[in-house]
Design a protein around this motif. Structure first.
Motif, PDB file in Angstrom:
ATOM      1  N   ALA A 111      -6.956  51.371  29.036  1.00 47.57           N
ATOM      2  CA  ALA A 111      -7.581  50.014  29.211  1.00 47.57           C
ATOM      3  C   ALA A 111      -6.997  49.354  28.830  1.00 47.57           C
ATOM      4  O   ALA A 111      -7.235  48.616  29.728  1.00 47.57           O
ATOM      5  N   THR A 119     -14.925  48.931  30.803  1.00 49.96           N
ATOM      6  CA  THR A 119     -14.923  50.220  30.052  1.00 49.96           C
ATOM      7  C   THR A 119     -15.221  51.083  28.776  1.00 49.96           C
ATOM      8  O   THR A 119     -15.875  51.458  28.333  1.00 49.96           O
ATOM      9  N   GLU A 172      -9.262  56.694  25.668  1.00 52.94           N
ATOM     10  CA  GLU A 172      -9.401  55.898  27.245  1.00 52.94           C
ATOM     11  C   GLU A 172      -9.402  54.403  26.677  1.00 52.94           C
ATOM     12  O   GLU A 172      -9.029  53.486  27.830  1.00 52.94           O
TER      13      GLU A 172
END
Length: 350
Positions: free
Chosen positions: A338, A277, A334
């Motif tokens: 993750a 990620t 994000e």
């Protein structure tokens, strides 16, 4: 000209104190381990040439070198390298931080009784260690003197009293701590207030996308630091180099002194997902993974200045070149999502 926490200028205030440091500090744990003196000098020169002023070390760096296949190092070698380099600089331009607590020269001790006299946070050891660090660092004062980790055998009053004496003698400018739990930090702050002692101005925690202690920091320590005005200077922001992008799932390990250690400690299915990620977010923002990992930390309001390490000027410049870039709130979210498994929810969270 503004140099506050939210300023666009490159210097930030450490908590509520009068200390201002560059937006990333330079860690020196690798000096005398994976970086020899020539490399250390080149890294420090590059750092100050780019505006850096905040150099962090510890008396014990890097005493584990020999055990991990590096040169013999009884401790104090990083400080000695910095001290020789510091003689070529304007001392007042440098904010110099070091630490006390870890064992020193333990391989030369012939008994456990002797060993116990060479570690800890007793008045006896703090005063001796400060004098030794001043000598090795080639200076007459330390800007930020930090308790490296807690000593459960010594009353916190004794520790803080010794630190206070050093401040009032002019040998230390400010006090900080590292690796303290929330209750230990609150105990120290309360003790300073109750007894009219000098108080910690900063906390140095391990804090990164892979850190197993991330939950402890975000759910408790961050609130303590914010409410009581302590600066936060995280160490290991790149998780020992794992967040630089040089480690990839299914690929051969790079040749480095830390690769095998990282393979044992940090490579799990969940961590590989976080790394992937991070790489995706970095590529989307024209950053390297290391730049994205550092900027994820810098986006956290409680963070003052992450402490970064480098074995070469090229490694350092690569990170410094990303400091003027920013991640969007969506990018930060994000990465948070993750890596959220590292952050346990408390009963008070919704």
């Amino acid at each position: 000209m503004s140099f506050g926490k939210n300023s666009t200028e490159p210097y930030v205030q450490v908590g509520n104190s009068g200390l201002f440091v560059y937006r990333v500090g330079l860690g020196t744990m690798q000096f005398g381990w994976s970086a020899d003196e020539a490399a250390a000098n080149a890294v420090m020169n590059t750092y100050v040439e780019h505006g850096g002023n905040f150099i962090d070390t510890a008396d014990c760096y890097s005493s584990w070198s020999n055990a991990l296949g590096g040169p013999e190092n009884p401790g104090g070698v990083s400080e000695e390298m910095i001290g020789r380099w510091l003689a070529t600089q304007n001392r007042y331009d440098i904010v110099l931080a070091t630490k006390v607590r870890a064992a020193m020269g333990m391989q030369f001790c012939d008994s456990r009784a002797t060993f116990k006299q060479r570690e800890g946070l007793s008045r006896r050891w703090i005063i001796k260690s400060c004098e030794d660090s001043l000598r090795r660092l080639n200076t007459d004062y330390i800007d930020l003197y930090q308790a490296h980790f807690i000593d459960p055998l010594i009353p916190i009053e004794e520790t803080l009293s010794a630190f206070t004496d050093l401040v009032r003698q002019g040998k230390v400018r400010y006090m900080g701590c590292s690796n303290f739990s929330a209750w230990r930090l609150m105990q120290a702050l309360w003790t300073s207030d109750k007894n009219n002692l000098e108080s910690f101005i900063s906390l140095q925690p391990e804090y990164n996308l892979l850190s197993p202690t991330r939950g402890d920091f975000e759910t408790e320590l961050a609130q303590v630091c914010e409410n009581y005005g302590l600066g936060v200077i995280p160490y290991s922001p790149l998780a020992g180099g794992v967040l630089t992008g040089k480690y990839r799932r299914g690929k051969e390990l790079p040749q480095s002194v830390r690769a095998e250690e990282n393979a044992e400690r940090r490579f799990s299915e969940q961590n590989w997902n976080i790394i992937e990620t991070l790489v995706s977010v970095a590529e989307r923002n024209a950053m390297t993974p290391a730049q994205a990992a550092i900027n994820w930390l810098r986006a956290k309001p409680v963070v003052t200045a992450p402490i970064i390490g480098a074995n070469s000027p090229e490694q350092l410049i690569s990170v410094l070149n990303g400091l003027d870039k920013k991640l969007s709130a969506a990018d930060v979210d994000e990465l948070d999502q993750a890596s959220d498994f590292h952050r346990p929810r408390t009963s008070l969270e919704t």
